[in-house]
Design a protein around this motif. Structure first.
Motif, PDB file in Angstrom:
ATOM      1  N   SER A 126      16.464 -10.413   4.431  1.00 57.75           N
ATOM      2  CA  SER A 126      17.711  -9.840   3.925  1.00 57.75           C
ATOM      3  C   SER A 126      17.670  -9.538   2.431  1.00 57.75           C
ATOM      4  O   SER A 126      18.367  -8.647   1.955  1.00 57.75           O
ATOM      5  CB  SER A 126      18.879 -10.784   4.237  1.00 57.75           C
ATOM      6  N   ARG A 127      16.849 -10.264   1.678  1.00 61.43           N
ATOM      7  CA  ARG A 127      16.802 -10.058   0.235  1.00 61.43           C
ATOM      8  C   ARG A 127      15.913  -8.892  -0.170  1.00 61.43           C
ATOM      9  O   ARG A 127      15.869  -8.523  -1.353  1.00 61.43           O
ATOM     10  CB  ARG A 127      16.311 -11.322  -0.481  1.00 61.43           C
ATOM     11  N   ILE A 128      15.222  -8.296   0.806  1.00 58.73           N
ATOM     12  CA  ILE A 128      14.280  -7.229   0.476  1.00 58.73           C
ATOM     13  C   ILE A 128      14.996  -6.037  -0.145  1.00 58.73           C
ATOM     14  O   ILE A 128      14.471  -5.360  -1.032  1.00 58.73           O
ATOM     15  CB  ILE A 128      13.503  -6.794   1.736  1.00 58.73           C
ATOM     16  N   ALA A 129      16.222  -5.761   0.307  1.00 68.43           N
ATOM     17  CA  ALA A 129      16.954  -4.613  -0.227  1.00 68.43           C
ATOM     18  C   ALA A 129      17.124  -4.721  -1.735  1.00 68.43           C
ATOM     19  O   ALA A 129      17.128  -3.721  -2.458  1.00 68.43           O
ATOM     20  CB  ALA A 129      18.310  -4.493   0.458  1.00 68.43           C
ATOM     21  N   ASP A 130      17.240  -5.955  -2.247  1.00 68.13           N
ATOM     22  CA  ASP A 130      17.401  -6.155  -3.689  1.00 68.13           C
ATOM     23  C   ASP A 130      16.130  -5.851  -4.468  1.00 68.13           C
ATOM     24  O   ASP A 130      16.169  -5.594  -5.666  1.00 68.13           O
ATOM     25  CB  ASP A 130      17.821  -7.605  -3.974  1.00 68.13           C
ATOM     26  N   LEU A 131      14.985  -5.894  -3.776  1.00 71.78           N
ATOM     27  CA  LEU A 131      13.705  -5.740  -4.467  1.00 71.78           C
ATOM     28  C   LEU A 131      13.261  -4.290  -4.597  1.00 71.78           C
ATOM     29  O   LEU A 131      12.339  -3.989  -5.333  1.00 71.78           O
ATOM     30  CB  LEU A 131      12.615  -6.524  -3.732  1.00 71.78           C
ATOM     31  N   GLU A 132      13.863  -3.400  -3.839  1.00 68.03           N
ATOM     32  CA  GLU A 132      13.494  -1.985  -3.869  1.00 68.03           C
ATOM     33  C   GLU A 132      12.010  -1.791  -3.566  1.00 68.03           C
ATOM     34  O   GLU A 132      11.291  -1.077  -4.271  1.00 68.03           O
ATOM     35  CB  GLU A 132      13.861  -1.365  -5.220  1.00 68.03           C
ATOM     36  N   ILE A 133      11.556  -2.447  -2.503  1.00 68.14           N
ATOM     37  CA  ILE A 133      10.172  -2.266  -2.065  1.00 68.14           C
ATOM     38  C   ILE A 133      10.018  -0.894  -1.422  1.00 68.14           C
ATOM     39  O   ILE A 133      10.910  -0.422  -0.714  1.00 68.14           O
ATOM     40  CB  ILE A 133       9.769  -3.374  -1.069  1.00 68.14           C
ATOM     41  N   ALA A 134       8.879  -0.255  -1.666  1.00 65.31           N
ATOM     42  CA  ALA A 134       8.618   1.070  -1.111  1.00 65.31           C
ATOM     43  C   ALA A 134       7.442   1.015  -0.142  1.00 65.31           C
ATOM     44  O   ALA A 134       6.545   0.170  -0.268  1.00 65.31           O
ATOM     45  CB  ALA A 134       8.333   2.064  -2.222  1.00 65.31           C
ATOM     46  N   TYR A 135       7.447   1.933   0.823  1.00 65.21           N
ATOM     47  CA  TYR A 135       6.374   2.061   1.811  1.00 65.21           C
ATOM     48  C   TYR A 135       5.446   3.185   1.352  1.00 65.21           C
ATOM     49  O   TYR A 135       5.886   4.313   1.111  1.00 65.21           O
ATOM     50  CB  TYR A 135       6.978   2.372   3.176  1.00 65.21           C
ATOM     51  N   LEU A 136       4.171   2.874   1.190  1.00 68.15           N
ATOM     52  CA  LEU A 136       3.180   3.846   0.746  1.00 68.15           C
ATOM     53  C   LEU A 136       2.186   4.091   1.872  1.00 68.15           C
ATOM     54  O   LEU A 136       1.333   3.249   2.148  1.00 68.15           O
ATOM     55  CB  LEU A 136       2.459   3.324  -0.504  1.00 68.15           C
ATOM     56  N   PRO A 137       2.283   5.223   2.572  1.00 66.71           N
ATOM     57  CA  PRO A 137       1.393   5.482   3.718  1.00 66.71           C
ATOM     58  C   PRO A 137      -0.035   5.787   3.269  1.00 66.71           C
ATOM     59  O   PRO A 137      -0.256   6.405   2.218  1.00 66.71           O
ATOM     60  CB  PRO A 137       2.020   6.721   4.379  1.00 66.71           C
ATOM     61  N   TYR A 138      -0.995   5.369   4.081  1.00 64.90           N
ATOM     62  CA  TYR A 138      -2.402   5.661   3.798  1.00 64.90           C
ATOM     63  C   TYR A 138      -2.623   7.162   3.586  1.00 64.90           C
ATOM     64  O   TYR A 138      -3.336   7.576   2.673  1.00 64.90           O
ATOM     65  CB  TYR A 138      -3.286   5.229   4.966  1.00 64.90           C
ATOM     66  N   GLY A 139      -2.035   7.947   4.492  1.00 63.51           N
ATOM     67  CA  GLY A 139      -2.279   9.389   4.455  1.00 63.51           C
ATOM     68  C   GLY A 139      -1.880  10.009   3.134  1.00 63.51           C
ATOM     69  O   GLY A 139      -2.630  10.813   2.557  1.00 63.51           O
ATOM     70  N   GLU A 140      -0.688   9.659   2.647  1.00 63.74           N
ATOM     71  CA  GLU A 140      -0.227  10.193   1.369  1.00 63.74           C
ATOM     72  C   GLU A 140      -1.132   9.726   0.229  1.00 63.74           C
ATOM     73  O   GLU A 140      -1.454  10.493  -0.692  1.00 63.74           O
ATOM     74  CB  GLU A 140       1.211   9.744   1.102  1.00 63.74           C
ATOM     75  N   LEU A 141      -1.547   8.471   0.278  1.00 61.16           N
ATOM     76  CA  LEU A 141      -2.409   7.932  -0.767  1.00 61.16           C
ATOM     77  C   LEU A 141      -3.749   8.654  -0.779  1.00 61.16           C
ATOM     78  O   LEU A 141      -4.267   9.023  -1.852  1.00 61.16           O
ATOM     79  CB  LEU A 141      -2.608   6.434  -0.552  1.00 61.16           C
ATOM     80  N   GLU A 142      -4.313   8.878   0.406  1.00 52.13           N
ATOM     81  CA  GLU A 142      -5.611   9.544   0.481  1.00 52.13           C
ATOM     82  C   GLU A 142      -5.517  10.992  -0.002  1.00 52.13           C
ATOM     83  O   GLU A 142      -6.385  11.478  -0.737  1.00 52.13           O
ATOM     84  CB  GLU A 142      -6.143   9.502   1.908  1.00 52.13           C
TER      85      GLU A 142
END
Length: 435
Positions: A395-411
């Motif tokens: 539940s506290r994750i929303a406060d952290l503003e974690i982002a999802y970084l896909p392999y494809g975009e990174l590559e």
């Protein structure tokens, strides 16, 4: 160790040593594929922290009346993903409505007793205290709550409590001639005593961590490794040795799942190398997880050219042991501010990575101690990541503003970011907000 018939104890132990040595050398056996697996160690702290959350919610009356969606499901799921030895660890905790077991969801008193067991074992230091806690829960006769709980206690005290499941029990009985039964705490304690005796006898080949001998018993009980003959009439030593060689050959050709997992580990290192190189190009100091520094990618150690130690402000902070295990950190050049943190979640549970992110974020005076927190995972895992983060335990994750970084975009963009990027702008542009 029981020895039946005419074969002497000394001869049996010699053959057992041969078995253990062959087992340790097999890259597909649990010793190399799980016990020496870096992620196993990294998950200990997160599982312990998850159990502490279970205890806290039970004490506060916030645990609820269902397994699904609970903090217990989150941590047990993380245990169950500890490769083959713990596969199915969650079965014992799944609510079985017709049998109304395990009776820790709808019965508040039993739920509190379960919480007290976890809390007691987390706080104690000796085997005697752990055994006392087990005796206390056993006297309550809580329906459906048996020694499968030992799989949780193992992560609290790996040198005092062995893992426990059907295959491990079968392996113990085969190797020792014992008659341990599932579902009984008393039988578990008897087996624990025997496991400690075995471990002491073969300590030079095993480990203080009972996961090693647990893995041996698991592979024996799963039928992958034959036990030495205890009786002259059982089988000849030559026949047993031939079966042992056959087991090794079968493991090399049939264990495709473990071969695929090895590929996953290589991919994990590859992504870490990408992040390391991008961070360097952007002018950051780089920290590679302390237990990954020696891993090779393209013949180069991941930790080469990276920080040898974390700044004192981080290394002495709360949660420092977990922060050291974050896959990749970017720090301001010559400073102690973490600009970005990356957890690469190729095929394992995201739970441990999230806990390490929390430890970093909460290590300073402010929640947002870092400018960027990123979960880096295959494109196909996005829906799974979002589903996991929807759990109440996160539940506290929303406060952290974690982002999802896909392999494809990174590559696709890593070379352009390295050449033309500055700061975190480009990395944030190719990431997606969570949850």
């Amino acid at each position: 160790m029981d020895v039946n018939g005419g074969r002497g104890l000394a001869e049996f132990e010699l053959l057992a040593r041969q078995l253990i040595q062959r087992w340790k050398e097999d890259p597909n056996a649990t010793y190399q594929s799980w016990f020496l697996w870096d992620e196993r160690i990294k998950n200990f702290r997160s599982i312990r922290r998850g159990l502490a959350q279970v205890v806290a919610e039970i004490e506060a009356g916030r645990f609820g009346v269902a397994y699904r969606g609970s903090s217990l499901e989150t941590v047990v799921h993380s245990v169950a993903e500890q490769r083959q030895i713990f596969k199915g660890a969650d079965h014992a905790f799944l609510w079985k409505p017709k049998l109304r077991i395990p009776d820790i969801y709808e019965n508040p008193a039993n739920q509190r007793a379960f919480g007290r067991l976890l809390d007691h074992c987390a706080c104690c230091d000796t085997a005697e205290e752990i055994i006392a806690g087990i005796h206390t829960i056993d006297r309550l006769n809580i329906k459906g709550l048996g020694p499968a709980v030992a799989n949780l206690l193992y992560f609290l005290h790996p040198t005092l409590v062995p893992p426990f499941n059907t295959a491990i029990v079968n392996g113990y009985n085969k190797l020792t001639g014992g008659k341990v039964k599932l579902g009984s705490w008393q039988h578990f304690l008897a087996m624990r005593s025997g496991v400690l005796d075995l471990n002491e006898r073969f300590r030079d080949l095993l480990s203080n961590d009972l996961g090693a001998i647990g893995g041996l018993l698991f592979d024996i009980g799963s039928g992958r490794y034959p036990v030495p003959p205890r009786d002259e009439e059982d089988q000849s030593v030559g026949s047993w040795a031939a079966r042992l060689e056959q087991a090794r050959a079968e493991a090399q050709t049939l264990n495709k799942a473990l071969q695929k997992q090895g590929e996953s580990d290589r991919t994990h290192s590859e992504i870490q190398a990408w992040l390391r190189d991008i961070g360097r190009a952007l002018g950051y100091d780089i920290w590679i997880a302390s237990n990954d520094r020696g891993r090779l990618h393209d013949g180069v150690r991941l930790g080469d050219g990276c920080l040898e130690s974390l700044p004192a402000s981080i290394s002495t902070s709360i949660g420092a042991d977990a922060i050291r295990l974050i896959d990749v950190l970017w720090l301001e050049r010559g400073g102690d501010r973490v600009a970005a943190a990356f957890e690469v979640e190729h095929s394992t549970s995201i739970y441990s990575g999230i806990v390490r992110m929390l430890d970093l974020a909460l290590s300073g005076s402010e929640l947002h101690a870092t400018a960027g927190l990123f979960l880096v995972a295959p494109d196909a895992r996005e829906s799974e990541v979002r589903a996991q983060l929807a759990r109440p335990a996160f539940s506290r994750i929303a406060d952290l503003e974690i982002a999802y970084l896909p392999y494809g975009e990174l590559e696709r963009h890593r070379e352009a970011i390295s050449r033309f990027g500055s700061g975190l702008k480009a990395i944030k542009a190719i990431s997606r907000a969570l949850p």
